[in-house]
Design an enzyme around this catalytic site. Structure first.
Site, PDB file in Angstrom:
ATOM      1  N   ARG A  73      -3.547 -15.318   4.346  1.00  0.00           N
ATOM      2  CA  ARG A  73      -4.494 -14.364   4.814  1.00  0.00           C
ATOM      3  C   ARG A  73      -5.692 -14.344   3.932  1.00  0.00           C
ATOM      4  NH1 ARG A  73      -0.615  -9.195   4.344  1.00  0.00           N
ATOM      5  NH2 ARG A  73       0.138 -10.410   2.670  1.00  0.00           N
ATOM      6  N   ARG A  92       0.636 -10.010  -8.342  1.00  0.00           N
ATOM      7  CA  ARG A  92      -0.031 -11.173  -7.715  1.00  0.00           C
ATOM      8  C   ARG A  92       0.675 -12.157  -6.974  1.00  0.00           C
ATOM      9  NH1 ARG A  92      -1.135 -13.980 -13.258  1.00  0.00           N
ATOM     10  NH2 ARG A  92       0.939 -13.360 -13.140  1.00  0.00           N
ATOM     11  N   LYS A 149      -7.010   1.302  -8.387  1.00  0.00           N
ATOM     12  CA  LYS A 149      -6.632   0.198  -7.675  1.00  0.00           C
ATOM     13  C   LYS A 149      -7.943  -0.529  -7.218  1.00  0.00           C
ATOM     14  CE  LYS A 149      -4.214  -3.104  -5.605  1.00  0.00           C
ATOM     15  NZ  LYS A 149      -3.937  -4.247  -6.038  1.00  0.00           N
ATOM     16  N   THR A 185      -2.361  -0.073  -0.756  1.00  0.00           N
ATOM     17  CA  THR A 185      -3.691   0.340  -1.555  1.00  0.00           C
ATOM     18  C   THR A 185      -4.207   1.401  -0.082  1.00  0.00           C
ATOM     19  OG1 THR A 185      -3.713  -1.671  -2.294  1.00  0.00           O
ATOM     20  CG2 THR A 185      -5.735  -0.393  -2.189  1.00  0.00           C
ATOM     21  N   GLY A 221     -13.923 -21.933  -8.033  1.00  0.00           N
ATOM     22  CA  GLY A 221     -13.145 -22.542  -7.225  1.00  0.00           C
ATOM     23  C   GLY A 221     -13.967 -22.600  -5.989  1.00  0.00           C
ATOM     24  N   ASP A 245      12.098  -1.734   7.679  1.00  0.00           N
ATOM     25  CA  ASP A 245      10.773  -2.350   8.338  1.00  0.00           C
ATOM     26  C   ASP A 245      11.370  -2.541  10.003  1.00  0.00           C
ATOM     27  OD1 ASP A 245       8.615  -4.570   7.346  1.00  0.00           O
ATOM     28  OD2 ASP A 245       8.905  -4.810   9.453  1.00  0.00           O
ATOM     29  N   CYS A 272      -5.840  -9.260  -0.354  1.00  0.00           N
ATOM     30  CA  CYS A 272      -6.220  -7.975  -0.855  1.00  0.00           C
ATOM     31  C   CYS A 272      -7.918  -7.768  -1.616  1.00  0.00           C
ATOM     32  CB  CYS A 272      -5.304  -7.552  -2.154  1.00  0.00           C
ATOM     33  SG  CYS A 272      -3.804  -7.289  -2.009  1.00  0.00           S
TER      34      CYS A 272
HETATM   35  P1  NAD Z   1       2.561  -7.197   4.821  1.00  0.00           P
HETATM   36  O1  NAD Z   1       1.715  -7.113   5.954  1.00  0.00           O
HETATM   37  O2  NAD Z   1       3.068  -8.409   4.079  1.00  0.00           O
HETATM   38  O3  NAD Z   1       3.965  -6.038   5.074  1.00  0.00           O
HETATM   39  C1  NAD Z   1       3.738  -5.144   5.570  1.00  0.00           C
HETATM   40  C2  NAD Z   1       4.891  -4.590   6.217  1.00  0.00           C
HETATM   41  O4  NAD Z   1       4.961  -3.392   6.784  1.00  0.00           O
HETATM   42  C3  NAD Z   1       5.372  -5.727   7.394  1.00  0.00           C
HETATM   43  O5  NAD Z   1       6.521  -6.422   7.101  1.00  0.00           O
HETATM   44  C4  NAD Z   1       5.444  -4.623   8.757  1.00  0.00           C
HETATM   45  O6  NAD Z   1       6.000  -5.111   9.549  1.00  0.00           O
HETATM   46  C5  NAD Z   1       5.780  -3.409   8.053  1.00  0.00           C
HETATM   47  N1  NAD Z   1       5.552  -2.304   8.696  1.00  0.00           N
HETATM   48  C6  NAD Z   1       4.444  -1.937   9.328  1.00  0.00           C
HETATM   49  N2  NAD Z   1       4.368  -0.642   9.995  1.00  0.00           N
HETATM   50  C7  NAD Z   1       5.663  -0.121   9.806  1.00  0.00           C
HETATM   51  C8  NAD Z   1       6.404   0.854  10.122  1.00  0.00           C
HETATM   52  N3  NAD Z   1       5.778   1.901  11.108  1.00  0.00           N
HETATM   53  N4  NAD Z   1       7.693   0.968   9.908  1.00  0.00           N
HETATM   54  C9  NAD Z   1       8.402   0.093   9.293  1.00  0.00           C
HETATM   55  N5  NAD Z   1       7.623  -0.943   8.571  1.00  0.00           N
HETATM   56  C10 NAD Z   1       6.351  -1.154   9.035  1.00  0.00           C
HETATM   57  O7  NAD Z   1       1.668  -6.313   3.451  1.00  0.00           O
HETATM   58  P2  NAD Z   1       1.649  -6.514   1.928  1.00  0.00           P
HETATM   59  O8  NAD Z   1       0.925  -7.696   1.479  1.00  0.00           O
HETATM   60  O9  NAD Z   1       3.063  -6.260   1.532  1.00  0.00           O
HETATM   61  O10 NAD Z   1       0.784  -5.355   1.441  1.00  0.00           O
HETATM   62  C11 NAD Z   1       1.167  -3.894   1.629  1.00  0.00           C
HETATM   63  C12 NAD Z   1       0.290  -2.977   0.831  1.00  0.00           C
HETATM   64  O11 NAD Z   1       0.347  -3.332  -0.583  1.00  0.00           O
HETATM   65  C13 NAD Z   1      -1.279  -3.232   1.523  1.00  0.00           C
HETATM   66  O12 NAD Z   1      -1.760  -2.034   1.365  1.00  0.00           O
HETATM   67  C14 NAD Z   1      -1.814  -4.168   0.301  1.00  0.00           C
HETATM   68  O13 NAD Z   1      -3.219  -3.873  -0.045  1.00  0.00           O
HETATM   69  C15 NAD Z   1      -0.989  -3.612  -0.891  1.00  0.00           C
HETATM   70  N6  NAD Z   1      -1.006  -4.662  -1.986  1.00  0.00           N
HETATM   71  C16 NAD Z   1      -0.654  -5.999  -1.723  1.00  0.00           C
HETATM   72  C17 NAD Z   1      -0.708  -7.105  -2.408  1.00  0.00           C
HETATM   73  C18 NAD Z   1      -0.416  -8.184  -1.994  1.00  0.00           C
HETATM   74  O14 NAD Z   1      -0.513  -9.239  -3.016  1.00  0.00           O
HETATM   75  N7  NAD Z   1       0.166  -8.543  -0.985  1.00  0.00           N
HETATM   76  C19 NAD Z   1      -0.927  -6.712  -4.018  1.00  0.00           C
HETATM   77  C20 NAD Z   1      -1.033  -5.201  -4.148  1.00  0.00           C
HETATM   78  C21 NAD Z   1      -1.263  -4.437  -3.306  1.00  0.00           C
END
Ligand code: NAD
Length: 445
Positions: free
Chosen positions: A342, A166, A219, A134, A268, A43, A275
């Site tokens: 979010r 989830r 997705k 996604t 709810g 990260d 998402c």
């Molecule tokens: P998030 O924002 O929690 O995490 C993203 C991470 O990526 C951050 O820590 C950020 O610092 C890091 N990042 C960004 N650019 C970077 C780079 N260039 N180099 C290194 N690190 C970098 O996002 P999330 O909630 O984990 O979601 C990630 C993806 O998964 C999204 O596309 C989301 O739609 C999908 N998704 C999320 C969930 C969920 O419940 N959160 C579920 C299914 C799918």
């Protein structure tokens, strides 16, 4: 959780890099480490990395801290800030960077483009790039082409492996997924990624293999369908309220039909989270860009905005003129067992209450501290009972189980007016009425 000894023999752990230490990235990295793989999680946020190296999390997610601690202490999970080092010598590189909504509603792929540009100079032929973020339909093919024309100009295998976890139950979902989707054009790469999962997954977990575009669409289609389902039950709840039917009874019976299914039939305050809202907007944007007329997703999006208003009206109906009144709010996160705010329904509902001149005192057991900047004007307290002091109404916005255990007699005695809007239907209506509350919920009247 006791440690798992990495299996020896034919099933050897794979060297993996996970890029992005967010919700999905940390769960994936720590989960794979637990399977016995060697995982580097990258990260760019140094503060986040320092926390993780010490086995702590930048957010709350049930069971995840133990999983990370376990991975770090086993030596199979390390954190790194340099993507070039992270991908070096790894068989598979999983991308989990965020893909939020842009201003126009389509997915903002800037984080993805930034990292792809770096990786094109550092990945080599034979390594597999796995997109877990996604991403819009067609993204994998665009990335594959980018790699062939930029950086090291390698013909790289790109796999789509959408995530369905989830929040609030992410660790459970990682180890017990309903399905794994692996989309790509190279059978060898598909099998390699499948092997990474099979090393720790129960044999009964179905693995679906598709082409890239189909995996990308799966997705979006999943999330849009879930939004439709919640949108439908919320509308049904409004109708049931008007005719004096308990929507929960209706939901229980219609859900017994396997064609409908019982999940996601809980009315709810409206759906939210990181998402559903953004994925619905991307889906709508894709259809619009292709000139395909889709009516349902747009209606569902509109119905959800109406649901926020509807919950606000419930408070207004019980309290009357809201100016100068005190509203105690229980729950701010978009769902229980997470600190994630979010697109939480609490945001628009509380904004509306503040606009009308209500004073808000709120309690949430885990909400990220960012809430204070998102909701300036809301007084946050560290004790749920403090929300009741002189309050004209208690509004429950998140289904934290702890709220069911509160002493409602004590809450009543601190309140000025005994009103409750239970926007998650987590309390027993008859009990609350016996305590002397004017109790309203979603579809139970
Ligand atoms: P998030 O924002 O929690 O995490 C993203 C991470 O990526 C951050 O820590 C950020 O610092 C890091 N990042 C960004 N650019 C970077 C780079 N260039 N180099 C290194 N690190 C970098 O996002 P999330 O909630 O984990 O979601 C990630 C993806 O998964 C999204 O596309 C989301 O739609 C999908 N998704 C999320 C969930 C969920 O419940 N959160 C579920 C299914 C799918």
């Amino acid at each position: 959780m006791e440690d798992i000894v990495p299996p020896s023999g034919p099933m050897q752990g794979t060297k993996i890099c996970v890029i992005g230490a967010g919700f999905v990235g940390i769960v994936t990295a720590a989960g794979f480490a637990r399977f016995g793989h060697q995982v580097v999680c990258v990260d760019k946020d140094q503060k986040r990395l320092s926390l993780l190296r010490s086995g702590r999390l930048p957010f709350f997610e049930q069971d995840l801290e133990n999983l990370v601690k376990n991975g770090v202490s086993s030596g199979r999970l390390v954190f790194e800030s340099d993507p070039a080092k992270g991908v070096e010598g790894k068989k598979a590189v999983f991308l989990t960077v965020g893909t939020p909504s842009s201003n126009g509603g389509r997915a903002d792929l800037s984080a993805l483009h930034e990292i792809i540009s770096v990786l094109s100079k550092n990945m080599k032929a034979g390594q597999i790039l796995v997109i877990k973020s996604t991403v819009p339909v067609g993204t994998a093919n665009t990335i594959k082409k980018f790699f062939s024309q930029n950086g090291n100009r390698v013909d790289i295998d790109v796999i789509n492996n959408p995530e369905f976890l989830r929040e609030g139950g992410a660790v459970h979902d990682f180890f017990n997924p309903h399905r794994i989707v692996i989309g790509g054009s190279s059978q060898v790469a598909i099998e390699e990624i499948s092997r990474i999962y099979k090393m720790g997954m129960a044999k009964t977990v179905p693995v679906f293999t598709t082409n890239n575009e189909t995996a990308e669409m799966i997705k979006y289609a999943s999330n849009v369908f879930l939004a439709v389902k919640v949108g439908f039950i919320n509308e049904l709840a409004r109708l049931c309220d008007s005719v004096g039917i308990n929507v929960l009874e209706v939901a229980r019976v219609i859900g017994a039909d396997p064609r409908i299914g019982k999940e996601f039939l809980n009315p709810g305050p409206g759906w939210g989270g990181s998402c559903l809202p953004k994925d619905l907007q991307e889906f709508i944007g894709l259809a619009d860009s292709l000139g395909v007329s889709l009516f349902i997703p747009k209606a569902v999006s509109q119905a959800n905005l109406y649901q926020f208003e509807h919950v606000f009206s419930k408070v207004k109906n019980l309290v009357g003129d809201l100016k100068g009144t005190k509203i105690g709010v229980l729950g701010l996160t978009f769902k229980a067992n997470t600190s994630d705010l979010r697109e939480s329904p609490a945001m628009p509902i509380l904004m509306k209450l503040l606009e009308t001149g209500a004073e808000i005192t709120a309690y949430d057991p885990a909400a990220d501290s960012i809430v204070d900047s998102l909701l300036s004007g809301v007084v946050r307290v560290d004790d749920p009972y403090k929300t009741a002091e002189d309050a004209d109404c208690i509004l429950i916005l998140t289904e934290w189980a702890d709220f069911q255990l509160l002493d409602w007699g004590r809450i009543r005695d601190h309140m000025k007016n005994k009103n409750i809007v239970d926007a998650r239907n987590i309390l027993a209506p008859e009990l609350l009425k016996r305590y002397g509350f004017n109790y309203d919920s979603v579809g139970q009247n």
